[in-house]
Enzyme design. Structure first.
Site, PDB file in Angstrom:
ATOM      1  CD  GLN A   1      -2.893  -0.873  -0.046  1.00  0.00           C
ATOM      2  OE1 GLN A   1      -3.486   0.167  -0.273  1.00  0.00           O
ATOM      3  NE2 GLN A   1      -2.971  -1.914  -0.841  1.00  0.00           N
TER       4      GLN A   1
ATOM      5  CG  HIS B   1      -1.002   2.505  -4.098  1.00  0.00           C
ATOM      6  ND1 HIS B   1      -1.391   2.354  -5.398  1.00  0.00           N
ATOM      7  CD2 HIS B   1      -1.469   1.413  -3.439  1.00  0.00           C
ATOM      8  CE1 HIS B   1      -2.058   1.207  -5.530  1.00  0.00           C
ATOM      9  NE2 HIS B   1      -2.117   0.628  -4.359  1.00  0.00           N
TER      10      HIS B   1
ATOM     11  CD  GLU C   1      -8.626   1.871  -0.694  1.00  0.00           C
ATOM     12  OE1 GLU C   1      -8.842   1.779  -1.916  1.00  0.00           O
ATOM     13  OE2 GLU C   1      -7.606   2.394  -0.215  1.00  0.00           O
ATOM     14  CG  HIS C   2      -7.564  -2.090   0.820  1.00  0.00           C
ATOM     15  ND1 HIS C   2      -6.836  -1.001   0.380  1.00  0.00           N
ATOM     16  CD2 HIS C   2      -8.246  -2.542  -0.259  1.00  0.00           C
ATOM     17  CE1 HIS C   2      -7.056  -0.815  -0.910  1.00  0.00           C
ATOM     18  NE2 HIS C   2      -7.914  -1.726  -1.323  1.00  0.00           N
TER      19      HIS C   2
ATOM     20  CG  ASP D   1      -5.018  -3.706  -5.477  1.00  0.00           C
ATOM     21  OD1 ASP D   1      -6.071  -3.193  -5.084  1.00  0.00           O
ATOM     22  OD2 ASP D   1      -3.898  -3.385  -5.029  1.00  0.00           O
TER      23      ASP D   1
ATOM     24  CG  HIS E   1     -52.351  13.653  -1.910  1.00  0.00           C
ATOM     25  ND1 HIS E   1     -52.151  14.911  -2.395  1.00  0.00           N
ATOM     26  CD2 HIS E   1     -51.162  12.998  -2.048  1.00  0.00           C
ATOM     27  CE1 HIS E   1     -50.900  15.038  -2.811  1.00  0.00           C
ATOM     28  NE2 HIS E   1     -50.278  13.877  -2.614  1.00  0.00           N
TER      29      HIS E   1
END
Length: 430
Positions: A256, A259, A324-325, A358, A417
């Site tokens: 990670q 990145h 996220e993960h 991924d 109505h």
């Protein structure tokens, strides 16, 4: 030490999605200029930002011909073609399996139902600056295809040398069967998707990651067109107990961290000895990582080794931070899976590193970041569908429910109505 150590009561994880005021202002200018001037502005910004000198030549199409995409695929090494095709097949199979069904129910004279319909036209953005990610092409286009979207449009910035997007992006588009590809990037591509130009018809939804210019543009056009999310840098939490292997944990954190400099990598463990070993492994593995300068900066800024008293405490922290993960390097991962609530995706066991998600496993890798998993989910086939409901009453069902409907309508001061129901009851009696 390249990464900080914390006890659970010391550690704070707070990430926010922001963009600089100067970027916001420039993006607003780009959006408005393309909305006003169309292709001319789109070409001018493409030449300015992507350095493609042919951009201002009106005889050069902004679209990428099929022959160019086919040539890019043919030039891709055979072994990589095989891997790409396998990834596309797995992703397609998973999303086909989770495609929702239309539903219909019968309830004492009433027929109720929900129907799913695909969007008509979707724009997919694929970055092509510092790096090209063919997996992103698959993750964003294939679920749309499975949903039944008839017009899928891919945009990726041209390379200055060739005037075409990165060949891996084009190869992936060809494998996925994308029919409409444009050589435009950045905020200007988002503007073209949102507002349309003579060359690039507008879309109904924009998906796909990008840099802060792309993210800011998506944020600014979302009142005009649907978007998937505003994605931030990637992040992983590894929950580990005494059974975890330090080399595996460290490798997954670095996967990670490489990145970009803002990526997050955290290990939360009940075992102090393991955290010591992970710290040593990070130093050792980082030394041989080609992207070590990026990963080192990420670990120094957004990395953490956190000691907790129990796996339960690790889960509580994770649910608070909504990463996220999440990887579960614990003896019995399926036992704690039900306790995880606010995460993007979970990877169970020591043989399931996050990169399998991924690239190949099948579920989508476009996931909520920066704590947005508290309320958001990863991209899926559902994001390319609209749903609507339908209702059909017969006379007996309306007669049965009429009094309640009328009383509720009158309570809200909506006599029309109530009258719409009452007039049918009177018609039945006459």
């Amino acid at each position: 030490m390249i990464i900080r150590r914390y006890s659970s009561d010391q550690w704070i994880w707070q990430r926010t999605l922001t963009s600089e005021t100067a970027v916001q202002s420039k993006v607003s200018e780009i959006l408005e200029t393309i909305r006003r001037d169309g292709d001319f502005a789109l070409r001018r910004y493409t030449q300015e930002f992507d350095r493609w000198q042919g951009a201002m030549n009106a005889e050069e199409p902004l679209s990428v011909p099929r022959s160019v995409r086919e040539a890019a695929l043919a030039a891709t090494p055979a072994s990589l073609q095989t891997a790409l095709r396998e990834a596309a097949q797995r992703i397609r199979r998973f999303h086909e399996d989770v495609l929702p069904d239309n539903r219909q129910f019968e309830q004492a004279g009433a027929t109720l139902g929900m129907v799913w319909r695909p969007l008509r036209r979707v724009g997919v953005y694929a970055p092509g600056g510092k790096a090209a990610y063919p997996s992103t092409v698959f993750m964003n286009t294939i679920p749309a295809q499975v949903a039944g979207v008839t017009e899928i449009v891919l945009a990726s910035p041209p390379q200055a040398e060739t005037g075409w997007p990165h060949p891996l992006i084009l190869a992936a588009a060809e494998i996925a069967g994308v029919q409409e590809v444009y050589r435009i990037g950045g905020a200007q591509a988002i503007a073209a998707f949102a507002y349309g130009t003579a060359s690039v018809p507008a879309v109904e939804k924009i998906v796909g990651p990008g840099n802060q210019w792309v993210a800011t543009a998506k944020q600014q056009v979302q009142s005009h067109v649907a978007i998937d999310s505003i994605a931030g840098p990637s992040e992983v939490f590894v929950i580990a107990d005494h059974t975890a292997k330090a080399p595996y944990v460290a490798a997954d954190m670095l996967a990670q961290a490489e990145h970009d400099e803002a990526a997050g990598a955290v290990c939360i463990s009940t075992d102090r000895r393991l955290l010591d070993e992970v710290a040593s492994e990070l130093e050792r593995q980082l030394a041989i990582l080609p992207r070590r300068s990026i990963a080192a900066q990420a670990l120094q800024t957004w990395g953490a080794l956190v000691e907790v008293a129990s796996v339960t405490e690790a889960i509580e922290l994770t649910n608070q931070m909504a990463p996220e993960h999440v990887e579960l390097h614990v003896a019995h991962p399926y036992e704690i899976l039900p306790e995880l609530r606010t995460v993007g995706a979970v990877f169970l066991g020591e043989y399931t590193p996050e990169p399998v998600g991924d690239y190949l496993a099948g579920p989508n890798h476009v996931l909520p970041t920066h704590g947005t998993a508290r309320f958001a989910s990863g991209l899926s086939v559902h994001d390319f569908l609209r749903r609507f409901t339908y209702v059909s009453y017969d006379s007996s069902a309306l007669a049965r429910d009429a009094e309640s409907i009328i009383r509720l309508a009158e309570a809200e001061g909506l006599d029309g109505h109530a009258r719409a129901v009452q007039i049918r009851l009177e018609g039945e009696r006459s």
